[in-house]
Motif scaffolding. Structure first.
Motif, PDB file in Angstrom:
ATOM      1  N   ALA A  52       0.858  -1.246  -0.070  1.00  0.00           N
ATOM      2  CA  ALA A  52      -0.136   0.008  -0.119  1.00  0.00           C
ATOM      3  C   ALA A  52       0.793   1.276   0.018  1.00  0.00           C
ATOM      4  O   ALA A  52       0.730   2.174  -0.571  1.00  0.00           O
ATOM      5  N   CYS A  53       1.798   1.394   0.902  1.00  0.00           N
ATOM      6  CA  CYS A  53       2.879   2.442   0.842  1.00  0.00           C
ATOM      7  C   CYS A  53       3.409   2.526  -0.510  1.00  0.00           C
ATOM      8  O   CYS A  53       3.475   3.710  -1.146  1.00  0.00           O
ATOM      9  N   GLU A 111       2.363   1.770  -3.474  1.00  0.00           N
ATOM     10  CA  GLU A 111       1.137   2.272  -4.423  1.00  0.00           C
ATOM     11  C   GLU A 111       0.849   3.834  -4.134  1.00  0.00           C
ATOM     12  O   GLU A 111       0.656   4.621  -4.894  1.00  0.00           O
ATOM     13  N   LEU A 112       0.914   4.146  -2.709  1.00  0.00           N
ATOM     14  CA  LEU A 112       0.735   5.576  -2.355  1.00  0.00           C
ATOM     15  C   LEU A 112       1.891   6.386  -2.859  1.00  0.00           C
ATOM     16  O   LEU A 112       1.451   7.483  -3.281  1.00  0.00           O
ATOM     17  N   PHE A 128       1.165   7.513  -6.123  1.00  0.00           N
ATOM     18  CA  PHE A 128       0.136   8.288  -6.322  1.00  0.00           C
ATOM     19  C   PHE A 128      -1.363   7.418  -6.794  1.00  0.00           C
ATOM     20  O   PHE A 128      -1.998   7.832  -7.398  1.00  0.00           O
ATOM     21  N   PHE A 157      -4.020   5.621  -5.133  1.00  0.00           N
ATOM     22  CA  PHE A 157      -4.678   5.408  -3.976  1.00  0.00           C
ATOM     23  C   PHE A 157      -5.714   4.442  -4.031  1.00  0.00           C
ATOM     24  O   PHE A 157      -5.913   3.764  -2.847  1.00  0.00           O
ATOM     25  N   ALA A 160      -3.683   1.300  -3.405  1.00  0.00           N
ATOM     26  CA  ALA A 160      -3.211   1.402  -2.019  1.00  0.00           C
ATOM     27  C   ALA A 160      -4.303   0.722  -1.091  1.00  0.00           C
ATOM     28  O   ALA A 160      -4.136  -0.042  -0.007  1.00  0.00           O
ATOM     29  N   VAL A 189      -4.667   2.430   4.990  1.00  0.00           N
ATOM     30  CA  VAL A 189      -4.704   3.755   4.359  1.00  0.00           C
ATOM     31  C   VAL A 189      -5.916   4.832   5.129  1.00  0.00           C
ATOM     32  O   VAL A 189      -5.361   5.807   4.989  1.00  0.00           O
TER      33      VAL A 189
END
Length: 148
Positions: free
Chosen positions: A60-61, A63-64, A67, A69, A72, A80
């Protein structure tokens, strides 16, 4: 004989600034090198075969940092959702430390709120391991079938 060195606001501000710059450099590195071997696999999952509440947080980090979201959120929705609150806590905590040299923020956080969040996170960890739809959506990447 040891003498205690008094460290003032400038020192504390420099420490926080250094930490922020190091985190920003790491974030930029992972943003521009998304194929870098990251994240590590979860030890709880490797040993037990069960997803812990944090499983998928590393992805998830990643993917964040790109950008993305929605992706993530698919890996770990609780992470998230909680991440902005954790960020606000750390910013407030570091600002308090720079200004006062102490910790006045933790006294203002309700213990009941923390217990409720802990119970919800543990419940999330249990529910995401039930191998029946709709609970399978809570597994890392499980929501991708709905969103994409």
């Amino acid at each position: 004989m040891r003498t205690k060195i008094k460290k003032g606001r400038k020192y504390r501000a420099a420490v926080v600034l250094g930490a922020v710059l190091a985190l920003a450099a790491a974030a930029l590195f992972y943003h521009f090198h998304p194929a870098f071997p990251f994240p590590l696999s979860c030890a709880v999952y490797e040993f037990t075969g069960f997803y812990c509440p944090g499983c998928g947080a590393g992805r998830a980090c990643r993917e964040l940092l790109q950008f993305r979201f929605a992706e993530a959120f698919c890996y770990n929705p609780v992470f998230v959702i909680l991440l902005p609150f954790i960020g606000v806590y750390f910013v407030a905590r570091m600002a308090d430390w720079i200004i006062t040299g102490g910790n006045h923020i933790d006294k203002k956080i309700s213990v009941r709120l923390l217990v409720v969040v802990l119970i919800l996170v543990v419940l999330y960890g249990v529910l995401r391991n039930i191998p029946v739809y709709p609970f399978t959506l809570l597994a890392p990447g499980g929501m991708a079938e709905i969103l994409f």
